[in-house]
Design a protein around this motif. Structure first.
Motif, short mmCIF file in Angstrom:
data_model
loop_
_atom_site.label_atom_id
_atom_site.label_comp_id
_atom_site.label_asym_id
_atom_site.label_seq_id
_atom_site.Cartn_x
_atom_site.Cartn_y
_atom_site.Cartn_z
N ASN A 24 54.10 -13.26 13.76
CA ASN A 24 54.91 -14.47 13.72
C ASN A 24 54.02 -15.66 14.11
O ASN A 24 53.44 -15.70 15.19
N PHE A 25 53.92 -16.64 13.22
CA PHE A 25 52.95 -17.72 13.40
C PHE A 25 53.23 -18.60 14.61
O PHE A 25 52.36 -19.36 15.06
N THR A 26 54.43 -18.51 15.18
CA THR A 26 54.76 -19.33 16.34
C THR A 26 54.26 -18.70 17.65
O THR A 26 54.35 -19.33 18.70
N LEU A 27 53.75 -17.47 17.60
CA LEU A 27 53.30 -16.77 18.80
C LEU A 27 51.78 -16.76 18.90
O LEU A 27 51.08 -16.97 17.91
N ASP A 28 51.29 -16.47 20.09
CA ASP A 28 49.86 -16.41 20.35
C ASP A 28 49.24 -15.26 19.56
O ASP A 28 49.58 -14.09 19.80
N PRO A 29 48.34 -15.54 18.64
CA PRO A 29 47.77 -14.47 17.81
C PRO A 29 46.84 -13.52 18.58
O PRO A 29 46.50 -12.45 18.08
N GLN A 30 46.45 -13.91 19.79
CA GLN A 30 45.50 -13.10 20.55
C GLN A 30 46.18 -12.03 21.41
O GLN A 30 45.50 -11.19 22.00
N THR A 31 47.49 -12.05 21.52
CA THR A 31 48.20 -11.09 22.35
C THR A 31 48.96 -10.09 21.49
O THR A 31 49.33 -10.40 20.35
N GLU A 32 49.18 -8.90 22.01
CA GLU A 32 49.96 -7.88 21.32
C GLU A 32 51.40 -7.97 21.79
O GLU A 32 51.69 -7.86 22.99
N ASP A 33 52.31 -8.20 20.89
CA ASP A 33 53.72 -8.36 21.24
C ASP A 33 54.54 -7.23 20.63
O ASP A 33 54.01 -6.26 20.11
N SER A 34 55.86 -7.39 20.67
CA SER A 34 56.76 -6.39 20.12
C SER A 34 56.47 -6.16 18.64
O SER A 34 56.04 -7.08 17.93
N SER A 35 56.69 -4.94 18.19
CA SER A 35 56.42 -4.61 16.78
C SER A 35 57.23 -5.48 15.83
O SER A 35 56.81 -5.71 14.68
N THR A 36 58.38 -5.96 16.28
CA THR A 36 59.22 -6.79 15.41
C THR A 36 58.84 -8.27 15.48
O THR A 36 59.55 -9.11 14.94
N ASP A 37 57.71 -8.58 16.11
CA ASP A 37 57.15 -9.93 16.06
C ASP A 37 56.15 -10.06 14.91
O ASP A 37 55.46 -11.06 14.79
N TYR A 38 56.08 -9.03 14.09
CA TYR A 38 55.13 -8.99 12.98
C TYR A 38 55.85 -8.74 11.67
O TYR A 38 56.94 -8.16 11.65
N ILE A 39 55.23 -9.17 10.58
CA ILE A 39 55.66 -8.77 9.25
C ILE A 39 54.60 -7.82 8.70
O ILE A 39 53.45 -7.83 9.14
N TYR A 40 55.00 -6.99 7.74
CA TYR A 40 54.04 -6.14 7.02
C TYR A 40 53.94 -6.68 5.60
O TYR A 40 54.94 -7.14 5.01
N VAL A 41 52.75 -6.61 5.06
CA VAL A 41 52.50 -7.14 3.73
C VAL A 41 51.68 -6.14 2.91
O VAL A 41 50.70 -5.58 3.42
#
Length: 218
Positions: free
Chosen positions: A69-86
């Motif tokens: 999710n582009f609104t979150l810090d890209p350097q940290t690992e967050d919840s799996s649902t903070d990501y999209i798959y492509v």
């Protein structure tokens, strides 16, 4: 006294029996149509489906990507649902990408995960229905900032001519909103076939739509 009892039983019979029979018929029809089972355990099914995409990423890391999710810090690992798959289906040679304030022109088709009635997933929106084709799609012009978070995230990583299949968890889509009237039950994973045809910066005119091939030949 017997006559009174008989009248009471007749009244009871003709009052209650239709309600009981009607209820049985309604339940029977629901069971036959399968409408009660179409979205049974829907949230759980969507969570399992989305979690399974991690296997695709590990099996084919070239074609598959996981984007935060582009609104979150890209350097940290967050919840799996903070990501999209492509899944990258076609990648162009361009280098410029749209930003949050840009307008985009896209061809797309959105659907939910497979169900009994729709084994490929019900198509709830798109610029094309039926088989998705980057050669014959219609397009839609949109402000990127008006889209759901999952689409905003995907498009800011795309280039003109890219064709991706984007998997968006409900947390980056419509969440718990009941949009069943649009074909999207609460907690739905959204699957988009998405082509970025063009984009323009604020204040700049976007060229008239042309086919992707003509655009890439310029």
């Amino acid at each position: 006294m017997n006559e009174i009892i008989q009248k009471f039983l007749k009244t009871l019979l003709f009052t209650i029996l239709p309600l009981v029979v009607g209820g049985m018929v309604a339940v029977s029809c629901s069971e036959e149509s399968g409408s009660e089972d179409e979205y049974a355990n829907w949230q759980e099914r969507n969570e399992v489906f989305f979690a399974s995409l991690a296997d695709s990423l590990s099996k084919d890391p070239v074609a598959w990507r996981r984007i935060k999710n582009f609104t979150l810090d890209p350097q940290t690992e967050d919840s799996s649902t903070d990501y999209i798959y492509v899944k990258v289906i076609n990648s162009s040679e361009e280098t410029e990408r749209p930003t949050y304030t840009d307008s985009v022109r896209c061809g797309y088709q959105g659907r939910i995960i497979p169900t009994t009635s729709f084994p490929k997933g019900y198509v709830f929106d798109g610029t094309v229905y039926g088989t998705y084709s980057i050669q014959t799609n219609a397009t839609s012009r949109m402000k990127l900032s008006n889209l759901i978070l999952g689409m905003q995230t995907a498009l800011q990583h795309m280039h003109r001519g890219d064709y991706w299949r984007v998997y968006i968890p409900s947390t980056l889509g419509y969440g718990s909103q009941d949009m069943t009237s649009s074909g999207i039950p609460p907690y739905s994973t959204l699957i988009f076939d998405l082509t970025l045809v063009d984009f323009s910066h604020p204040g700049a005119a976007m060229p008239a739509w042309r086919s992707r091939e003509a655009h890439m030949q310029d």
